[in-house]
Enzyme design. Structure first.
Site, PDB file in Angstrom:
ATOM      1  N   GLY A  52     116.954  77.000  15.111  1.00  0.00           N
ATOM      2  CA  GLY A  52     117.560  77.658  16.259  1.00  0.00           C
ATOM      3  C   GLY A  52     116.492  78.302  17.115  1.00  0.00           C
TER       4      GLY A  52
ATOM      5  N   GLU B 183     120.519  93.337  -0.449  1.00  0.00           N
ATOM      6  CA  GLU B 183     119.745  94.434   0.122  1.00  0.00           C
ATOM      7  C   GLU B 183     120.668  95.594   0.534  1.00  0.00           C
ATOM      8  OE1 GLU B 183     119.011  93.301   4.754  1.00  0.00           O
ATOM      9  OE2 GLU B 183     117.894  92.046   3.338  1.00  0.00           O
TER      10      GLU B 183
ATOM     11  N   ARG C  28     118.207  85.549   6.130  1.00  0.00           N
ATOM     12  CA  ARG C  28     119.154  86.457   5.511  1.00  0.00           C
ATOM     13  C   ARG C  28     118.974  86.391   4.005  1.00  0.00           C
ATOM     14  NH1 ARG C  28     119.753  88.863   9.455  1.00  0.00           N
ATOM     15  NH2 ARG C  28     121.633  89.501  10.564  1.00  0.00           N
TER      16      ARG C  28
ATOM     17  N   HIS D 118     113.442  94.430   5.940  1.00  0.00           N
ATOM     18  CA  HIS D 118     114.296  93.879   7.005  1.00  0.00           C
ATOM     19  C   HIS D 118     113.921  94.483   8.364  1.00  0.00           C
ATOM     20  CE1 HIS D 118     118.485  91.883   7.638  1.00  0.00           C
ATOM     21  NE2 HIS D 118     117.722  91.745   8.709  1.00  0.00           N
TER      22      HIS D 118
END
Length: 328
Positions: free
Chosen positions: A156, A269, A240, A287
């Site tokens: 993407g 997480e 992710r 993150h």
């Protein structure tokens, strides 16, 4: 006339709150308390909208006790915290924040790749521990990045950003696998060649994961996939948690079946699999791939724009389930 009530579920920029307050009665969690699902549902019970982050789960259980809720605007490009089908069934719009974080996240993904390849975390820990007292020809010798083969799983916007950095900045050979092949013009821009997932795993010197999470992509990289990779290869995950089987990855790293990894996301997480904390050849970050002030502000602004646009004009900018717009 009283203003519609909305919830801002996590702390955000004060200027974002101030802007929302021009249109809404805002309950803001500026103390950044961590709420249980039941607490979140309680806060949403009398709200028409919410600005959420990836940790705020919106599903049928929450929606059942929030009859007035009309929109949840995620301050993230990912939205696996949303049960979009359940939201659509209840007529609740879901929005996310794409595009505004693409380049910043691609920058960070490439930084993680380089840190893993060049053993930066290992060498820093060595230095801080006072162990550096001599020079050796092979001291923390890592893998080349320039001219190596860059493999991208998920092509993407962010994947394309990674590809451009590798191809144009570091002269890397770029291969990718995606659910659908890119248009030829995009492949040419990224200097990228489409391959099967198996060839990607077997060929890449540096594998970067940038695919969205879904049940279909759960543990897309597990023991079997890691076994196909080169022992000299690195793996970087900025997508992710849950896409990688973290336990299998920790074992592969410990046994040196792959050389190194760079991880910004984790299954479950903010908990991190304890085995990942005990292997030296992994770079771990909490993150933060989109964490620059301009980008995070842009994400908050887009989430606010979605709330304002939908609740005042029925015109959200980035709807995930636009079918809801037709039934408002």
């Amino acid at each position: 006339m009283s203003k519609p009530k909305i919830l801002v579920a996590r702390a955000v920029f004060p200027e974002t709150i101030a802007r929302l307050q021009q249109h809404f009665d805002v309950e803001a969690n500026q103390a950044d308390e961590s709420w249980s699902k039941a607490q979140l549902a309680g806060k949403l019970r009398d709200k028409v909208g919410a600005l959420t982050t990836g940790g705020d789960r919106i599903d049928a259980e929450v929606l059942a006790v929030c009859p007035d809720l009309k929109i949840c605007a995620n301050m993230a490009v990912g939205y696996n915290n949303f049960d979009v089908d359940a939201m659509t069934a209840r007529g609740v719009l879901a929005t996310n924040a794409p595009d505004v974080l693409t380049e910043t996240t691609a920058d960070f993904g490439f930084a993680l790749l380089m840190a893993a390849a060049r053993r930066m975390t290992e060498s820093e820990h060595f230095l801080r521990a006072g162990k550096w007292n001599t020079w050796r020809y092979d001291m923390f010798a890592g893998a080349e990045v320039h001219g190596a083969t860059l493999g991208i799983l998920g092509m993407g916007r962010i994947g394309q950003g990674i590809a451009r950095r590798g191809a144009h900045g570091f002269g890397m050979k770029v291969i990718y696998h995606n659910r659908s092949r890119l248009e030829p013009a995009l492949e040419l821009e990224c200097k990228a060649r489409y391959v099967s997932k198996e060839e990607l795993l077997k060929t890449a010197d540096h594998l970067v994961l940038v695919l969205p999470y879904s049940p279909a992509s759960h543990h897309a990289i597990g023991a079997a996939e890691l076994a196909l990779m080169k022992p000299t290869a690195t793996l970087t995950n900025i997508a992710r948690g849950g896409i990688v089987d973290d336990a299998a990855l920790a074992l592969a790293l410990r046994e040196r079946r792959i050389a190194a990894a760079g991880l910004d996301v984790f299954e479950g997480e903010p908990r991190v699999h304890p085995d990942l904390l005990t292997v030296p050849n992994v770079v771990l970050t909490p993150h933060i791939a989109s964490a620059t002030v301009p980008t995070r502000l842009a994400m908050a602004t887009l989430a606010a724009d979605n709330l304002i646009g939908y609740l005042t004009q029925n015109k959200p900018l980035t709807p995930l389930n636009p079918a809801v717009l037709a039934i408002k």
